[in-house]
Design a protein around this motif. Structure first.
Motif, PDB file in Angstrom:
ATOM      1  N   HIS A 129     -13.892 131.207 -62.970  1.00  0.00           N
ATOM      2  CA  HIS A 129     -12.583 131.245 -64.523  1.00  0.00           C
ATOM      3  C   HIS A 129     -14.006 131.938 -65.424  1.00  0.00           C
ATOM      4  O   HIS A 129     -14.297 132.549 -65.728  1.00  0.00           O
ATOM      5  CB  HIS A 129     -11.488 130.478 -65.024  1.00  0.00           C
ATOM      6  CG  HIS A 129      -9.951 130.912 -64.216  1.00  0.00           C
ATOM      7  ND1 HIS A 129      -9.224 132.040 -64.447  1.00  0.00           N
ATOM      8  CD2 HIS A 129      -9.525 129.835 -63.634  1.00  0.00           C
ATOM      9  CE1 HIS A 129      -8.257 132.684 -64.302  1.00  0.00           C
ATOM     10  NE2 HIS A 129      -7.669 130.973 -63.272  1.00  0.00           N
ATOM     11  N   MET A 133       3.149 126.734 -71.954  1.00  0.00           N
ATOM     12  CA  MET A 133       4.261 127.591 -71.879  1.00  0.00           C
ATOM     13  C   MET A 133       5.109 127.795 -71.499  1.00  0.00           C
ATOM     14  O   MET A 133       6.089 128.874 -71.683  1.00  0.00           O
ATOM     15  CB  MET A 133       3.175 128.562 -71.862  1.00  0.00           C
ATOM     16  CG  MET A 133       2.118 128.826 -73.089  1.00  0.00           C
ATOM     17  SD  MET A 133       2.449 129.734 -74.296  1.00  0.00           S
ATOM     18  CE  MET A 133       0.692 130.039 -75.340  1.00  0.00           C
ATOM     19  N   GLY A 166       6.516 132.512 -67.218  1.00  0.00           N
ATOM     20  CA  GLY A 166       6.799 132.784 -69.081  1.00  0.00           C
ATOM     21  C   GLY A 166       5.806 133.322 -69.820  1.00  0.00           C
ATOM     22  O   GLY A 166       6.318 134.109 -71.022  1.00  0.00           O
ATOM     23  N   GLY A 185      -2.220 127.967 -65.365  1.00  0.00           N
ATOM     24  CA  GLY A 185      -1.397 127.134 -65.567  1.00  0.00           C
ATOM     25  C   GLY A 185      -1.515 125.097 -64.747  1.00  0.00           C
ATOM     26  O   GLY A 185      -0.678 124.963 -64.397  1.00  0.00           O
ATOM     27  N   GLY A 186      -2.340 125.494 -63.951  1.00  0.00           N
ATOM     28  CA  GLY A 186      -2.711 124.082 -63.686  1.00  0.00           C
ATOM     29  C   GLY A 186      -4.072 123.064 -64.860  1.00  0.00           C
ATOM     30  O   GLY A 186      -4.293 122.349 -64.372  1.00  0.00           O
ATOM     31  N   GLY A 235      -0.323 125.982 -69.935  1.00  0.00           N
ATOM     32  CA  GLY A 235      -0.201 126.894 -69.440  1.00  0.00           C
ATOM     33  C   GLY A 235       0.974 126.662 -69.157  1.00  0.00           C
ATOM     34  O   GLY A 235       2.449 127.493 -69.251  1.00  0.00           O
ATOM     35  N   THR A 254      -6.216 136.416 -65.471  1.00  0.00           N
ATOM     36  CA  THR A 254      -5.437 135.411 -64.861  1.00  0.00           C
ATOM     37  C   THR A 254      -6.333 135.631 -63.306  1.00  0.00           C
ATOM     38  O   THR A 254      -7.222 136.461 -63.652  1.00  0.00           O
ATOM     39  CB  THR A 254      -4.236 135.975 -64.430  1.00  0.00           C
ATOM     40  OG1 THR A 254      -4.204 138.085 -64.573  1.00  0.00           O
ATOM     41  CG2 THR A 254      -3.745 135.978 -65.870  1.00  0.00           C
TER      42      THR A 254
HETATM   43  O1  KG4 Z   1      -5.577 131.384 -63.976  1.00  0.00           O
HETATM   44  P1  KG4 Z   1      -3.509 131.437 -64.244  1.00  0.00           P
HETATM   45  O2  KG4 Z   1      -4.194 132.939 -63.352  1.00  0.00           O
HETATM   46  O3  KG4 Z   1      -3.259 130.976 -62.791  1.00  0.00           O
HETATM   47  C1  KG4 Z   1      -3.841 129.504 -62.265  1.00  0.00           C
HETATM   48  O4  KG4 Z   1      -4.616 129.093 -61.915  1.00  0.00           O
HETATM   49  O5  KG4 Z   1      -2.788 128.370 -63.343  1.00  0.00           O
HETATM   50  O6  KG4 Z   1      -3.265 131.109 -65.025  1.00  0.00           O
HETATM   51  C2  KG4 Z   1      -1.640 131.790 -64.973  1.00  0.00           C
HETATM   52  C3  KG4 Z   1      -1.104 130.778 -66.627  1.00  0.00           C
HETATM   53  C4  KG4 Z   1       0.348 131.039 -67.103  1.00  0.00           C
HETATM   54  O7  KG4 Z   1       0.793 129.734 -66.905  1.00  0.00           O
HETATM   55  C5  KG4 Z   1       0.840 132.060 -67.323  1.00  0.00           C
HETATM   56  O8  KG4 Z   1       2.479 132.032 -68.020  1.00  0.00           O
HETATM   57  C6  KG4 Z   1      -0.124 132.028 -67.794  1.00  0.00           C
HETATM   58  O9  KG4 Z   1      -1.225 131.412 -67.568  1.00  0.00           O
HETATM   59  N1  KG4 Z   1      -0.292 133.003 -69.227  1.00  0.00           N
HETATM   60  C7  KG4 Z   1      -0.102 133.454 -70.228  1.00  0.00           C
HETATM   61  C8  KG4 Z   1      -0.093 134.541 -70.373  1.00  0.00           C
HETATM   62  N2  KG4 Z   1      -0.747 135.419 -69.560  1.00  0.00           N
HETATM   63  C9  KG4 Z   1      -0.786 134.758 -68.780  1.00  0.00           C
HETATM   64  N3  KG4 Z   1       0.258 132.345 -71.522  1.00  0.00           N
HETATM   65  C10 KG4 Z   1       0.372 133.277 -72.396  1.00  0.00           C
HETATM   66  N4  KG4 Z   1       0.158 133.872 -73.242  1.00  0.00           N
HETATM   67  C11 KG4 Z   1      -0.149 135.103 -72.063  1.00  0.00           C
HETATM   68  N5  KG4 Z   1      -0.190 136.778 -72.483  1.00  0.00           N
END
Ligand code: KG4
Ligand code: ZN
Length: 338
Positions: A114, A165, A178, A136-137, A162, A301
């Motif tokens: 990332h 959120m 969400g 998210g984690g 995340g 993401t």
């Molecule tokens: O990095 P990621 O794709 O997956 C993980 O490694 O966890 O992050 C996913 C997280 C989720 O909680 C999602 O709701 C959040 O990123 N997320 C956002 C947005 N786009 C994705 N949170 C707030 N605003 C956004 N536009």
């Protein structure tokens, strides 16, 4: 001119990317919609959908990059952290592909990737820099000393940003995931409409469980008084929640930047797609003379391009994995941190 095929399958996105000499030529991301009905990722279902998606995703990535299987010099994959069953699909595919074509393997840490996504763009941060990694984690402030020399100087003691959120959106009755929906509705509301508490945690660590509970009680009490409270005030609620989460993150980041006297500041992870956080960091950076680095949306993401770019730098170091390698559900960003 290494040609690298990279696979990402740590959660619910199946992604494949081709990178030639550090340049990303394709980045195919297959999203899994099956989890929407469950309000969160169901690990067993995620693994099964990865199995269905992985071959078409790789084929499409090769096609988009105009690269044949025989041109590939190394196969990279996410080793962890993530859901074990999901990781297993990507790791097994990469190992089988490498074995069939007699190619070296490159194992990548998802959280490092990332951060290394910043090296896809023309404009790159200089070492050492600070990266706020929010997904998210995970919620971490990372001191990035070199490509693979990273130190977590602050992290969440409970929920990730995340998760906060996603849980808020669940309370509001919005579907999973969400975060993007909170972002969408926040654009129509007033971020100062409602005030949620800012936790007082020492050092550079974070906590989101208190904010989450405050939001839950706030919604519960208001809905008890007015059953249409959410529908009537969705924009204001989302904007206020987004602002509080962003200010918790940015206030700590500012303290860390001052303490370490660092001006190159980066944002990474899924939540870095959030409009309020991106704007907040841009403004904070302008006010403090920082060089701010925010990834393009497709690299925020989960995606395999970030795995490919990380693998490119490992390839240059000559660091390869053997066929005995296994995925890891937990994998620290640096061996020295817990
Ligand atoms: O990095 P990621 O794709 O997956 C993980 O490694 O966890 O992050 C996913 C997280 C989720 O909680 C999602 O709701 C959040 O990123 N997320 C956002 C947005 N786009 C994705 N949170 C707030 N605003 C956004 N536009
Ligand atoms: Zn991620």
């Amino acid at each position: 001119m290494p040609v690298i095929l990279a696979i990402e399958s740590s959660c619910d996105e199946t992604s494949a990317s081709v990178c030639v000499d550090g340049e990303i030529l394709s980045n195919v991301i297959a999203n899994q919609t099956i989890h929407e009905a469950y309000g969160g990722v169901v690990p067993e279902l995620a693994s099964r959908v990865h199995q269905q998606n992985i071959v078409p995703a790789v084929q499409q990535a090769l096609l988009n990059a105009k690269v044949s299987k025989n041109d590939i010099d190394a196969v990279a994959f996410t080793r962890g952290p993530g859901l074990l069953g999901s990781l297993l699909v990507g790791v097994s595919f990469a190992k089988a592909f490498a074995l069939a074509k007699n190619l070296p393997l490159i194992d990548i840490n998802h959280m490092q990737a990332h951060i290394l996504a910043h090296f896809i763009a023309e404009r790159k941060p200089s070492f050492p820099f600070l990266c706020l990694t929010v997904s998210g984690g995970h919620t971490q402030i990372v001191l990035v000393k070199d490509y693979f020399d990273m130190e977590v100087i602050g992290q969440t003691l409970d929920d990730a940003a995340g998760e906060a959120m996603d849980k808020t959106s669940k309370i509001l009755g919005l579907p999973y995931p969400g975060g993007p929906l909170i972002d969408k509705h926040a654009r129509t509301g007033n971020p100062d409409a409602y005030k949620f508490p800012e936790p007082q945690i020492p050092g550079f660590d974070f906590s989101f469980s208190g904010v989450k509970t405050a939001i839950l009680y706030f919604i519960r009490d208001n809905v008890a008084a007015n059953p249409n409270f959410i529908q009537e005030n969705l924009g204001d609620i989302c904007a206020s929640v987004e602002k509080r989460i962003a200010t918790i993150l940015l206030n700590k980041l500012k303290r860390a930047a001052e303490a370490y006297n660092i001006k190159d500041i980066a944002l990474a992870g899924g939540v870095s797609a959030n409009t309020g956080l991106r704007e907040g960091l841009t403004n904070l950076g302008a006010a403090n003379g920082w060089n701010v680095f925010i990834p393009k949306f497709e690299y925020c993401t989960d995606n395999a391009a970030m795995i490919a770019i990380a693998a490119y730098y490992k390839y240059l170091k000559g660091e390869f994995a053997g066929q005995e390698i296994a995925p890891l559900a937990r994998m620290p960003i640096s061996p020295l941190t817990p």
